[in-house]
Write a protein that holds these residues in place. Sequence first.
Motif, PDB file in Angstrom:
ATOM      1  N   GLY A  44      10.131   9.700  -2.185  1.00 29.01           N
ATOM      2  CA  GLY A  44       9.550  10.914  -1.618  1.00 29.01           C
ATOM      3  C   GLY A  44       8.233  10.642  -0.918  1.00 29.01           C
ATOM      4  O   GLY A  44       7.989  11.135   0.192  1.00 29.01           O
ATOM      5  N   ILE A  45       7.386   9.865  -1.546  1.00 27.81           N
ATOM      6  CA  ILE A  45       6.095   9.525  -0.946  1.00 27.81           C
ATOM      7  C   ILE A  45       6.295   8.688   0.312  1.00 27.81           C
ATOM      8  O   ILE A  45       5.654   8.921   1.345  1.00 27.81           O
ATOM      9  CB  ILE A  45       5.198   8.793  -1.972  1.00 27.81           C
ATOM     10  CG1 ILE A  45       4.823   9.738  -3.105  1.00 27.81           C
ATOM     11  CG2 ILE A  45       3.955   8.230  -1.308  1.00 27.81           C
ATOM     12  CD1 ILE A  45       4.157   9.057  -4.290  1.00 27.81           C
ATOM     13  N   GLY A  46       7.199   7.713   0.237  1.00 27.62           N
ATOM     14  CA  GLY A  46       7.452   6.848   1.389  1.00 27.62           C
ATOM     15  C   GLY A  46       8.026   7.600   2.572  1.00 27.62           C
ATOM     16  O   GLY A  46       7.641   7.366   3.716  1.00 27.62           O
ATOM     17  N   SER A  47       8.958   8.511   2.309  1.00 25.88           N
ATOM     18  CA  SER A  47       9.541   9.264   3.423  1.00 25.88           C
ATOM     19  C   SER A  47       8.526  10.217   4.030  1.00 25.88           C
ATOM     20  O   SER A  47       8.508  10.413   5.252  1.00 25.88           O
ATOM     21  CB  SER A  47      10.778  10.030   2.956  1.00 25.88           C
ATOM     22  OG  SER A  47      10.443  10.985   1.986  1.00 25.88           O
TER      23      SER A  47
ATOM     24  N   ALA B 271       6.298   7.940   6.160  1.00 23.73           N
ATOM     25  CA  ALA B 271       6.977   7.391   7.334  1.00 23.73           C
ATOM     26  C   ALA B 271       7.229   8.450   8.401  1.00 23.73           C
ATOM     27  O   ALA B 271       7.211   8.153   9.588  1.00 23.73           O
ATOM     28  CB  ALA B 271       8.297   6.744   6.916  1.00 23.73           C
ATOM     29  N   CYS B 272       7.453   9.687   7.979  1.00 22.07           N
ATOM     30  CA  CYS B 272       7.794  10.728   8.943  1.00 22.07           C
ATOM     31  C   CYS B 272       6.577  11.456   9.514  1.00 22.07           C
ATOM     32  O   CYS B 272       6.592  11.836  10.677  1.00 22.07           O
ATOM     33  CB  CYS B 272       8.714  11.759   8.296  1.00 22.07           C
ATOM     34  SG  CYS B 272      10.342  11.125   7.922  1.00 22.07           S
ATOM     35  N   LEU B 273       5.556  11.659   8.717  1.00 21.38           N
ATOM     36  CA  LEU B 273       4.481  12.551   9.140  1.00 21.38           C
ATOM     37  C   LEU B 273       3.173  11.872   9.512  1.00 21.38           C
ATOM     38  O   LEU B 273       2.302  12.528  10.076  1.00 21.38           O
ATOM     39  CB  LEU B 273       4.216  13.596   8.052  1.00 21.38           C
ATOM     40  CG  LEU B 273       5.388  14.535   7.758  1.00 21.38           C
ATOM     41  CD1 LEU B 273       5.010  15.490   6.638  1.00 21.38           C
ATOM     42  CD2 LEU B 273       5.808  15.292   8.984  1.00 21.38           C
ATOM     43  N   CYS B 274       3.016  10.597   9.208  1.00 24.09           N
ATOM     44  CA  CYS B 274       1.767   9.927   9.562  1.00 24.09           C
ATOM     45  C   CYS B 274       1.791   9.530  11.034  1.00 24.09           C
ATOM     46  O   CYS B 274       2.844   9.266  11.608  1.00 24.09           O
ATOM     47  CB  CYS B 274       1.559   8.691   8.698  1.00 24.09           C
ATOM     48  SG  CYS B 274       1.165   9.089   6.990  1.00 24.09           S
ATOM     49  N   SER B 275       0.626   9.484  11.627  1.00 18.60           N
ATOM     50  CA  SER B 275       0.540   9.092  13.032  1.00 18.60           C
ATOM     51  C   SER B 275      -0.092   7.717  13.209  1.00 18.60           C
ATOM     52  O   SER B 275      -0.089   7.178  14.312  1.00 18.60           O
ATOM     53  CB  SER B 275      -0.265  10.135  13.814  1.00 18.60           C
ATOM     54  OG  SER B 275      -1.563  10.245  13.270  1.00 18.60           O
ATOM     55  N   VAL B 276      -0.619   7.151  12.142  1.00 20.11           N
ATOM     56  CA  VAL B 276      -1.227   5.817  12.195  1.00 20.11           C
ATOM     57  C   VAL B 276      -0.131   4.780  11.921  1.00 20.11           C
ATOM     58  O   VAL B 276       0.581   4.890  10.926  1.00 20.11           O
ATOM     59  CB  VAL B 276      -2.353   5.700  11.140  1.00 20.11           C
ATOM     60  CG1 VAL B 276      -2.973   4.319  11.154  1.00 20.11           C
ATOM     61  CG2 VAL B 276      -3.403   6.764  11.375  1.00 20.11           C
ATOM     62  N   PRO B 277       0.031   3.796  12.798  1.00 21.01           N
ATOM     63  CA  PRO B 277       1.118   2.819  12.617  1.00 21.01           C
ATOM     64  C   PRO B 277       1.081   2.068  11.284  1.00 21.01           C
ATOM     65  O   PRO B 277       2.123   1.762  10.716  1.00 21.01           O
ATOM     66  CB  PRO B 277       0.939   1.855  13.784  1.00 21.01           C
ATOM     67  CG  PRO B 277       0.225   2.645  14.820  1.00 21.01           C
ATOM     68  CD  PRO B 277      -0.655   3.594  14.071  1.00 21.01           C
ATOM     69  N   ALA B 278      -0.110   1.790  10.762  1.00 24.25           N
ATOM     70  CA  ALA B 278      -0.201   1.077   9.485  1.00 24.25           C
ATOM     71  C   ALA B 278       0.350   1.930   8.343  1.00 24.25           C
ATOM     72  O   ALA B 278       1.023   1.412   7.439  1.00 24.25           O
ATOM     73  CB  ALA B 278      -1.652   0.690   9.207  1.00 24.25           C
ATOM     74  N   LEU B 279       0.090   3.224   8.370  1.00 24.62           N
ATOM     75  CA  LEU B 279       0.606   4.110   7.327  1.00 24.62           C
ATOM     76  C   LEU B 279       2.108   4.319   7.461  1.00 24.62           C
ATOM     77  O   LEU B 279       2.813   4.466   6.462  1.00 24.62           O
ATOM     78  CB  LEU B 279      -0.129   5.451   7.357  1.00 24.62           C
ATOM     79  CG  LEU B 279      -1.597   5.408   6.953  1.00 24.62           C
ATOM     80  CD1 LEU B 279      -2.225   6.783   7.081  1.00 24.62           C
ATOM     81  CD2 LEU B 279      -1.755   4.878   5.552  1.00 24.62           C
TER      82      LEU B 279
ATOM     83  N   MET C 175       4.172   2.010   8.561  1.00 26.87           N
ATOM     84  CA  MET C 175       4.751   0.780   8.017  1.00 26.87           C
ATOM     85  C   MET C 175       4.683   0.781   6.496  1.00 26.87           C
ATOM     86  O   MET C 175       5.629   0.340   5.822  1.00 26.87           O
ATOM     87  CB  MET C 175       4.017  -0.435   8.577  1.00 26.87           C
ATOM     88  CG  MET C 175       4.609  -1.748   8.127  1.00 26.87           C
ATOM     89  SD  MET C 175       6.300  -1.995   8.677  1.00 26.87           S
ATOM     90  CE  MET C 175       6.064  -2.215  10.405  1.00 26.87           C
ATOM     91  N   THR C 176       3.610   1.295   5.933  1.00 27.69           N
ATOM     92  CA  THR C 176       3.505   1.400   4.480  1.00 27.69           C
ATOM     93  C   THR C 176       4.580   2.329   3.932  1.00 27.69           C
ATOM     94  O   THR C 176       5.190   2.042   2.901  1.00 27.69           O
ATOM     95  CB  THR C 176       2.108   1.925   4.085  1.00 27.69           C
ATOM     96  OG1 THR C 176       1.120   1.052   4.633  1.00 27.69           O
ATOM     97  CG2 THR C 176       1.954   1.992   2.588  1.00 27.69           C
ATOM     98  N   GLY C 177       4.837   3.425   4.612  1.00 26.89           N
ATOM     99  CA  GLY C 177       5.902   4.334   4.202  1.00 26.89           C
ATOM    100  C   GLY C 177       7.263   3.669   4.255  1.00 26.89           C
ATOM    101  O   GLY C 177       8.092   3.852   3.356  1.00 26.89           O
ATOM    102  N   ASN C 178       7.508   2.878   5.294  1.00 29.47           N
ATOM    103  CA  ASN C 178       8.774   2.157   5.392  1.00 29.47           C
ATOM    104  C   ASN C 178       8.923   1.133   4.262  1.00 29.47           C
ATOM    105  O   ASN C 178      10.006   0.977   3.697  1.00 29.47           O
ATOM    106  CB  ASN C 178       8.884   1.454   6.744  1.00 29.47           C
ATOM    107  CG  ASN C 178       9.080   2.431   7.869  1.00 29.47           C
ATOM    108  OD1 ASN C 178       9.574   3.534   7.666  1.00 29.47           O
ATOM    109  ND2 ASN C 178       8.671   2.041   9.057  1.00 29.47           N
TER     110      ASN C 178
END
Length: 54
Positions: A16-19, A22-30, A32-35
């Motif tokens: 849940g946290i990862g999705s 991955a879906c709502l962050c706009s910073v590429p590092a975040l 990638m962390t979600g993925n």
Amino acid sequence: MGKYKLAALVGIIIMGIGSFMACLCSVPALIMTGNILLIVSLFVMTYAFSSWQP
């Protein structure tokens, strides 16, 4: 049996946290962390649900 239930719950929470990241962050590092969190949650839930099948 309890550790598998706990691992399944932790895997679902991580997914849940990862999705969300991955879906709502706009910073590429975040993103990638979600993925990475999504991939980790797949391994955790595979471990948990292969031993404990509700």
